[in-house]
Design a protein around this motif. Sequence first.
Motif, mmCIF file in Angstrom:
data_model
loop_
_atom_site.group_PDB
_atom_site.id
_atom_site.type_symbol
_atom_site.label_atom_id
_atom_site.label_comp_id
_atom_site.label_asym_id
_atom_site.label_seq_id
_atom_site.Cartn_x
_atom_site.Cartn_y
_atom_site.Cartn_z
ATOM 1 N N TYR A 110 0.838 -1.192 0.000
ATOM 2 C CA TYR A 110 0.000 0.000 0.000
ATOM 3 C C TYR A 110 0.874 1.243 0.000
ATOM 4 N N LYS A 111 0.278 2.321 -0.462
ATOM 5 C CA LYS A 111 1.014 3.573 -0.489
ATOM 6 C C LYS A 111 1.268 4.064 0.927
ATOM 7 N N LYS A 112 2.451 4.594 1.143
ATOM 8 C CA LYS A 112 2.775 5.146 2.439
ATOM 9 C C LYS A 112 2.220 6.567 2.544
ATOM 10 N N ALA A 113 1.850 6.938 3.735
ATOM 11 C CA ALA A 113 1.347 8.291 3.955
ATOM 12 C C ALA A 113 2.485 9.281 3.813
ATOM 13 N N GLU A 114 2.231 10.353 3.126
ATOM 14 C CA GLU A 114 3.236 11.371 2.871
ATOM 15 C C GLU A 114 3.239 12.433 3.960
ATOM 16 N N TYR A 115 2.843 12.086 5.136
ATOM 17 C CA TYR A 115 2.757 13.049 6.231
ATOM 18 C C TYR A 115 2.947 12.303 7.541
ATOM 19 N N ASP A 116 3.123 13.047 8.582
ATOM 20 C CA ASP A 116 3.221 12.505 9.921
ATOM 21 C C ASP A 116 1.867 12.676 10.617
ATOM 22 N N GLU A 117 1.448 11.676 11.367
ATOM 23 C CA GLU A 117 0.152 11.742 12.050
ATOM 24 C C GLU A 117 0.073 12.941 12.991
ATOM 25 N N ARG A 118 1.218 13.365 13.513
ATOM 26 C CA ARG A 118 1.198 14.490 14.443
ATOM 27 C C ARG A 118 0.985 15.820 13.740
ATOM 28 N N GLU A 119 1.106 15.839 12.420
ATOM 29 C CA GLU A 119 0.923 17.064 11.661
ATOM 30 C C GLU A 119 -0.525 17.278 11.227
ATOM 31 N N LEU A 120 -1.403 16.354 11.536
ATOM 32 C CA LEU A 120 -2.813 16.471 11.140
ATOM 33 C C LEU A 120 -3.558 17.402 12.082
ATOM 34 N N THR A 121 -4.480 18.142 11.526
ATOM 35 C CA THR A 121 -5.353 18.967 12.354
ATOM 36 C C THR A 121 -6.414 18.085 13.028
ATOM 37 N N TYR A 122 -7.225 18.725 13.847
ATOM 38 C CA TYR A 122 -8.245 17.971 14.591
ATOM 39 C C TYR A 122 -9.250 17.322 13.646
ATOM 40 N N ASP A 123 -9.717 18.069 12.652
ATOM 41 C CA ASP A 123 -10.699 17.529 11.709
ATOM 42 C C ASP A 123 -10.083 16.498 10.784
ATOM 43 N N ALA A 124 -8.856 16.734 10.347
ATOM 44 C CA ALA A 124 -8.223 15.798 9.420
ATOM 45 C C ALA A 124 -7.924 14.464 10.072
ATOM 46 N N SER A 125 -7.603 14.450 11.346
ATOM 47 C CA SER A 125 -7.318 13.182 12.032
ATOM 48 C C SER A 125 -8.578 12.376 12.308
ATOM 49 N N ARG A 126 -9.745 12.998 12.157
ATOM 50 C CA ARG A 126 -11.012 12.306 12.416
ATOM 51 C C ARG A 126 -11.901 12.225 11.173
ATOM 52 N N ASP A 127 -11.275 12.268 10.020
ATOM 53 C CA ASP A 127 -12.008 12.218 8.760
ATOM 54 C C ASP A 127 -12.343 10.770 8.437
ATOM 55 N N SER A 128 -13.632 10.384 8.631
ATOM 56 C CA SER A 128 -14.042 8.993 8.369
ATOM 57 C C SER A 128 -14.224 8.713 6.883
ATOM 58 N N TRP A 129 -14.327 9.748 6.059
ATOM 59 C CA TRP A 129 -14.504 9.559 4.623
ATOM 60 C C TRP A 129 -13.204 9.827 3.865
ATOM 61 N N ALA A 130 -12.075 9.687 4.519
ATOM 62 C CA ALA A 130 -10.803 9.925 3.851
ATOM 63 C C ALA A 130 -10.590 8.902 2.742
ATOM 64 N N ASN A 131 -10.094 9.386 1.619
ATOM 65 C CA ASN A 131 -9.790 8.555 0.445
ATOM 66 C C ASN A 131 -11.025 7.906 -0.159
ATOM 67 N N TYR A 132 -12.209 8.489 0.091
ATOM 68 C CA TYR A 132 -13.429 7.940 -0.520
ATOM 69 C C TYR A 132 -13.582 8.500 -1.929
ATOM 70 N N ASP A 133 -13.868 7.626 -2.869
ATOM 71 C CA ASP A 133 -14.049 8.011 -4.259
ATOM 72 C C ASP A 133 -15.540 8.099 -4.553
ATOM 73 N N PRO A 134 -16.092 9.271 -4.780
ATOM 74 C CA PRO A 134 -17.543 9.368 -5.038
ATOM 75 C C PRO A 134 -17.991 8.620 -6.282
ATOM 76 N N SER A 135 -17.085 8.431 -7.225
ATOM 77 C CA SER A 135 -17.479 7.707 -8.442
ATOM 78 C C SER A 135 -17.768 6.234 -8.186
ATOM 79 N N SER A 136 -17.346 5.718 -7.021
ATOM 80 C CA SER A 136 -17.616 4.308 -6.716
ATOM 81 C C SER A 136 -19.102 4.051 -6.461
#
Length: 446
Positions: free
Chosen positions: A135-161
């Motif tokens: 799998y692709k590695k994350a290009e960021y550190d978990e500690r660099e995420l904001t409050y909303d970004a760390s709790r995004d349940s729809w991350a990497n969701y493709d609407p075309s699916s």
Amino acid sequence: MSLNYQRQKDFQKRKDLEEARKAGRIPAEVDEEGRDINPHLPNYITQAPFYVAQDVPSMKHQYFTNEEKKKQPKIGFNDRFKRGGSLLASKKKATHYRRGACKNCGATGHKAKDCLDRPRRRGAKITGKVSSHDYKKAEYDERELTYDASRDSWANYDPSSYLNTVDKFKKIEAARSKMRVDELKRRLNDATTEEEREHILTTGIKDEDKTIDVVPEDGKVKSTIRNLRQRENIAKYLRNLDPNSAYYDAKTRSMRENPNPNVDPAELEYAGDNFTRYSGDFKDFAEQQKYAYQAFEEGKTDVHFQATPTAAERLHRSFKESKQKELAEAKLRITKKYGQTGFQKPLHRSNQSLSYQKYAPTGQLLPSDTIMFPSSKYEEDIFLANHTSIFGSYWKDGKWGFACCHSFDRNSQCTSSISSSSTRQRPDDLSSTADIKEPAKKRVKM
């Protein structure tokens, strides 16, 4: 005492000052940088913690410093992932285990404790075989995420699916329409007259209760579609539109009472949920539960309806059989002692009454002038002392008394035999509301 008084006095001054600032009579407090401090803020916000050296009123402890701002996360809600695309690093699997990969499946991008594959007895680190894609590695550190970004349940969701779901339901609808056409053709072929064919063409096919099995093109997943709602059924709250009829609970969709209690039970389509509830084996279930409770109260701990339902049912059955046997034996003893005719044919007492009726020799009912009133649970026609009328048969000037002697004392003796007849009240006197009986003649002992 003086120190406590001084503290109390200072506290009262501070309180009055805060009230004046809130009311607007005094200007608001100013911090070091010349900004006004809101007087309506609570103390736990305006007061600095004990570990912050702050002698003057300020709100500096509530703001980030320049150094703290540099440490804040930079990756926001929309910068975490690129929407859409594949999570796989490559379409091909690795041929051998690599250092730092998952010890279970051999893929890079996660550790063994986060692996979603089944746990293997001998993992990829031992066997050297890789069973999953990288799998692709994350290009960021978990500690660099904001409050909303760390709790995004729809991350990497493709609407075309979601188009896959749309295609799935289109296939289901196509299969349903095809089945409807085939059923219509079959019924038209089976029809013998023109009237039947016209009726079939006008009414069509009702497929609300049909079950359709749709197999996609790959043939792997089989979905069963069924419409559970029957449109011919009437809603419970439409059975009786009277607002005072049976109560309908919209949350549980239940109507326990009968919405139409005046309708003949043989013609009722729906008699309430309690009718269904108290039918079938519910009566036996309630009797078994009652028997288990009574047996437990009597000290029989081996009877438990929830822990051992089979044993409890067996004991209840044996209890019923023994009880029926005792009743049969008692019935047999009574019939042997008193005979069988009176025991088997009880008297019909439903038409009995206290009214007195006369019949002619021919059996016809004779008319009666006397009206018989039903007896009361209270004592009637009780003559106190030597009175010939009851107390309350005479009324005058707001008082009750005896009609025979016009006495208003309940415990007095009757004086009608020694009083003159002119002082007696006659039946035609309007001052008495009750029927006045003539005083009885003095009886002579024989």
